[in-house]
Design a protein around this motif. Sequence first.
Motif, PDB file in Angstrom:
ATOM      1  N   MET A  78       9.543 118.070 -11.381  1.00 50.19           N
ATOM      2  CA  MET A  78       7.806 117.916 -11.960  1.00 50.19           C
ATOM      3  C   MET A  78       7.137 117.550 -11.029  1.00 50.19           C
ATOM      4  SD  MET A  78       9.238 120.365 -12.968  1.00 50.19           S
ATOM      5  CE  MET A  78       8.253 121.915 -13.889  1.00 50.19           C
ATOM      6  N   ARG A  79       6.873 116.033 -11.138  1.00 50.54           N
ATOM      7  CA  ARG A  79       6.059 114.939 -10.342  1.00 50.54           C
ATOM      8  C   ARG A  79       5.591 115.723  -9.306  1.00 50.54           C
ATOM      9  NH1 ARG A  79       8.677 109.539 -10.771  1.00 50.54           N
ATOM     10  NH2 ARG A  79       9.748 109.024  -9.133  1.00 50.54           N
ATOM     11  N   ALA A  80       6.058 115.261  -8.307  1.00 47.95           N
ATOM     12  CA  ALA A  80       5.871 115.900  -7.035  1.00 47.95           C
ATOM     13  C   ALA A  80       5.656 117.183  -6.259  1.00 47.95           C
ATOM     14  CB  ALA A  80       7.461 115.751  -5.879  1.00 47.95           C
ATOM     15  N   ARG A  81       5.519 118.527  -7.311  1.00 54.21           N
ATOM     16  CA  ARG A  81       5.710 119.697  -6.711  1.00 54.21           C
ATOM     17  C   ARG A  81       3.631 120.740  -6.572  1.00 54.21           C
ATOM     18  NH1 ARG A  81       6.674 123.557 -11.228  1.00 54.21           N
ATOM     19  NH2 ARG A  81       4.975 123.034 -13.476  1.00 54.21           N
ATOM     20  N   THR A  82       2.761 119.433  -7.905  1.00 53.28           N
ATOM     21  CA  THR A  82       1.428 119.961  -7.378  1.00 53.28           C
ATOM     22  C   THR A  82       0.879 118.590  -6.048  1.00 53.28           C
ATOM     23  OG1 THR A  82       1.499 120.090  -9.928  1.00 53.28           O
ATOM     24  CG2 THR A  82      -1.018 119.119  -8.506  1.00 53.28           C
ATOM     25  N   PRO A  83       1.403 117.355  -5.711  1.00 56.57           N
ATOM     26  CA  PRO A  83       0.538 116.657  -4.604  1.00 56.57           C
ATOM     27  C   PRO A  83       1.115 117.389  -3.726  1.00 56.57           C
ATOM     28  CG  PRO A  83       1.463 115.313  -6.354  1.00 56.57           C
ATOM     29  CD  PRO A  83       2.155 116.558  -6.863  1.00 56.57           C
ATOM     30  N   VAL A  84       2.376 117.990  -3.589  1.00 58.31           N
ATOM     31  CA  VAL A  84       2.333 118.436  -1.749  1.00 58.31           C
ATOM     32  C   VAL A  84       1.851 120.045  -2.163  1.00 58.31           C
ATOM     33  CG1 VAL A  84       4.672 119.728  -0.640  1.00 58.31           C
ATOM     34  CG2 VAL A  84       5.095 117.828  -1.370  1.00 58.31           C
ATOM     35  N   LEU A  85       2.205 120.598  -3.168  1.00 61.21           N
ATOM     36  CA  LEU A  85       1.144 122.370  -2.721  1.00 61.21           C
ATOM     37  C   LEU A  85      -0.735 122.007  -3.016  1.00 61.21           C
ATOM     38  CD1 LEU A  85       0.989 124.748  -3.791  1.00 61.21           C
ATOM     39  CD2 LEU A  85       0.801 124.438  -6.030  1.00 61.21           C
ATOM     40  N   LEU A  86      -1.023 121.042  -3.637  1.00 62.47           N
ATOM     41  CA  LEU A  86      -2.636 120.328  -2.785  1.00 62.47           C
ATOM     42  C   LEU A  86      -2.780 120.682  -1.153  1.00 62.47           C
ATOM     43  CD1 LEU A  86      -3.625 118.602  -6.034  1.00 62.47           C
ATOM     44  CD2 LEU A  86      -3.514 121.404  -5.793  1.00 62.47           C
ATOM     45  N   ASP A  87      -1.904 119.362  -1.406  1.00 59.31           N
ATOM     46  CA  ASP A  87      -1.572 119.629   0.396  1.00 59.31           C
ATOM     47  C   ASP A  87      -1.739 120.490   1.408  1.00 59.31           C
ATOM     48  OD1 ASP A  87      -1.667 117.160   3.074  1.00 59.31           O
ATOM     49  OD2 ASP A  87      -0.212 118.532   3.003  1.00 59.31           O
ATOM     50  N   GLU A  88      -0.649 121.334   0.931  1.00 62.94           N
ATOM     51  CA  GLU A  88      -0.644 122.585   1.390  1.00 62.94           C
ATOM     52  C   GLU A  88      -1.728 123.394   1.473  1.00 62.94           C
ATOM     53  OE1 GLU A  88       2.075 122.722   3.953  1.00 62.94           O
ATOM     54  OE2 GLU A  88       2.914 121.323   3.273  1.00 62.94           O
ATOM     55  N   LEU A  89      -2.308 123.583   0.744  1.00 59.74           N
ATOM     56  CA  LEU A  89      -2.930 124.378   0.710  1.00 59.74           C
ATOM     57  C   LEU A  89      -4.067 124.229   1.333  1.00 59.74           C
ATOM     58  CD1 LEU A  89      -3.192 125.305  -3.404  1.00 59.74           C
ATOM     59  CD2 LEU A  89      -2.771 127.505  -1.866  1.00 59.74           C
ATOM     60  N   ARG A  90      -5.060 122.785   1.040  1.00 55.39           N
ATOM     61  CA  ARG A  90      -6.032 122.349   1.339  1.00 55.39           C
ATOM     62  C   ARG A  90      -5.713 122.602   3.179  1.00 55.39           C
ATOM     63  NH1 ARG A  90      -5.193 117.813  -1.695  1.00 55.39           N
ATOM     64  NH2 ARG A  90      -6.581 117.509  -3.486  1.00 55.39           N
ATOM     65  N   ARG A  91      -4.175 122.710   3.597  1.00 59.89           N
ATOM     66  CA  ARG A  91      -3.735 122.898   5.168  1.00 59.89           C
ATOM     67  C   ARG A  91      -4.212 124.422   6.285  1.00 59.89           C
ATOM     68  NH1 ARG A  91      -1.327 118.753   7.651  1.00 59.89           N
ATOM     69  NH2 ARG A  91      -1.135 116.858   6.918  1.00 59.89           N
ATOM     70  N   LEU A  92      -4.459 125.246   4.260  1.00 61.42           N
ATOM     71  CA  LEU A  92      -4.893 126.665   4.751  1.00 61.42           C
ATOM     72  C   LEU A  92      -6.274 126.471   4.951  1.00 61.42           C
ATOM     73  CD1 LEU A  92      -2.037 127.989   2.464  1.00 61.42           C
ATOM     74  CD2 LEU A  92      -2.606 127.461   5.145  1.00 61.42           C
ATOM     75  N   GLY A  93      -6.895 125.863   3.963  1.00 57.86           N
ATOM     76  CA  GLY A  93      -8.896 125.994   4.314  1.00 57.86           C
ATOM     77  C   GLY A  93      -8.849 126.871   3.008  1.00 57.86           C
ATOM     78  N   VAL A  94      -7.813 126.227   1.857  1.00 59.22           N
ATOM     79  CA  VAL A  94      -8.203 126.274   0.572  1.00 59.22           C
ATOM     80  C   VAL A  94      -8.752 124.659   0.031  1.00 59.22           C
ATOM     81  CG1 VAL A  94      -7.365 127.319  -1.748  1.00 59.22           C
ATOM     82  CG2 VAL A  94      -6.552 128.260   0.408  1.00 59.22           C
ATOM     83  N   GLU A  95     -10.101 125.199  -1.156  1.00 52.10           N
ATOM     84  CA  GLU A  95     -10.362 124.099  -1.537  1.00 52.10           C
ATOM     85  C   GLU A  95      -9.954 124.546  -2.905  1.00 52.10           C
ATOM     86  OE1 GLU A  95     -15.202 122.367  -2.928  1.00 52.10           O
ATOM     87  OE2 GLU A  95     -15.366 124.155  -1.356  1.00 52.10           O
ATOM     88  N   VAL A  96      -9.277 122.661  -3.327  1.00 48.41           N
ATOM     89  CA  VAL A  96      -8.835 123.036  -4.433  1.00 48.41           C
ATOM     90  C   VAL A  96      -9.511 121.785  -5.446  1.00 48.41           C
ATOM     91  CG1 VAL A  96      -6.475 123.921  -3.420  1.00 48.41           C
ATOM     92  CG2 VAL A  96      -6.935 121.308  -3.665  1.00 48.41           C
ATOM     93  N   PRO A  97      -9.097 121.701  -6.763  1.00 49.71           N
ATOM     94  CA  PRO A  97      -8.982 120.797  -7.140  1.00 49.71           C
ATOM     95  C   PRO A  97      -8.307 119.532  -7.398  1.00 49.71           C
ATOM     96  CG  PRO A  97      -9.130 122.465  -8.741  1.00 49.71           C
ATOM     97  CD  PRO A  97      -8.476 123.158  -7.493  1.00 49.71           C
ATOM     98  N   ALA A  98      -9.268 118.135  -8.335  1.00 48.05           N
ATOM     99  CA  ALA A  98      -7.859 117.136  -7.733  1.00 48.05           C
ATOM    100  C   ALA A  98      -7.325 116.827  -8.807  1.00 48.05           C
ATOM    101  CB  ALA A  98      -8.996 115.850  -8.180  1.00 48.05           C
ATOM    102  N   ILE A  99      -6.268 117.789  -9.299  1.00 50.52           N
ATOM    103  CA  ILE A  99      -5.189 118.125 -10.373  1.00 50.52           C
ATOM    104  C   ILE A  99      -4.116 116.524 -10.468  1.00 50.52           C
ATOM    105  CG2 ILE A  99      -5.796 119.359 -11.443  1.00 50.52           C
ATOM    106  CD1 ILE A  99      -3.763 121.303 -10.373  1.00 50.52           C
TER     107      ILE A  99
END
Length: 302
Positions: free
Chosen positions: A263-284
Amino acid sequence: MIIAEVVRSGFVESVHHGSVAVLGGESRGDVTSPIFPRSSNKPLQTVGLLRAGLVPRDEADLALISGSHFGEPFHVRRVREILAAAGLDVDALRCPTSLPLAEDARDEWLRAGGGPERVLMNCSGKHAGMLATCVANDWPLETYRDPKHPLQVAITEAVADLAGERIAAVGVDGCGAPVLALSLTGLARAFERLVAAEPGSHERRVADQMRAHPELVAGTGADDTVLMGAVPGLLAKGGAEGVVAVAVPGRGAVAIKIDDGGMRARTPVLLDELRRLGVEVPAIGEPVLGGGEPVGEIRPVR
């Protein structure tokens, strides 16, 4: 393929393999073979309940039915209310017994002399919604988890329709209800359909209530809750074994599966993909600790 690495004191200690389906961006890995999305299927299952005739006593219940709640008092109270409105009590639930996932709620429950109960299980909201749908249709209650039950047949048809592909396999989820296998691309496609649907449609009702009440989807401080609370329009639902699906109107959708179930890897990968889509995401996310202090990170790899 490697999609995340664990870095401790500047040294790559471990890696996680996985796949990422991105609608509106670049997919990586195997995004066409079926996986079990686990609880990421829940919003799609809720659409199936609505198509089968579920009439929620409160629209916000759709968020809880679609969620994996943490067993906080407001979660448990709402599960009881869903059942009561259908003329049922907690004895009708067929999910396993559990303690609350939220540490504070679990400690308080245990201090009060409580033990594991079905209503505390993180899938009890989904099960309550399934039972309420059975009551609305006068369907058998005892066997509502059976894949051949009319309830589950209706859910399967809805999930396949939303994903735009056939269900590749049917298994037993951790809660005892069926879990339906589809591809990461199909999962991302289904989430994008939820956020792009016409207002008032079954799909949009589910998406709107989850986004309006993110605390009912998971729990206080949970990744899904924080993301939906911080990013306008974002819809998120994680699942066991390293699965998560997210959609943002006008930006795209992402579905991730970590191969080893970590489970620990999914959020860092997700946040990176969302940033690449131009979505501003919180640091979690949680840092890598050494001696109780941050000494590294889990970072995405491309």
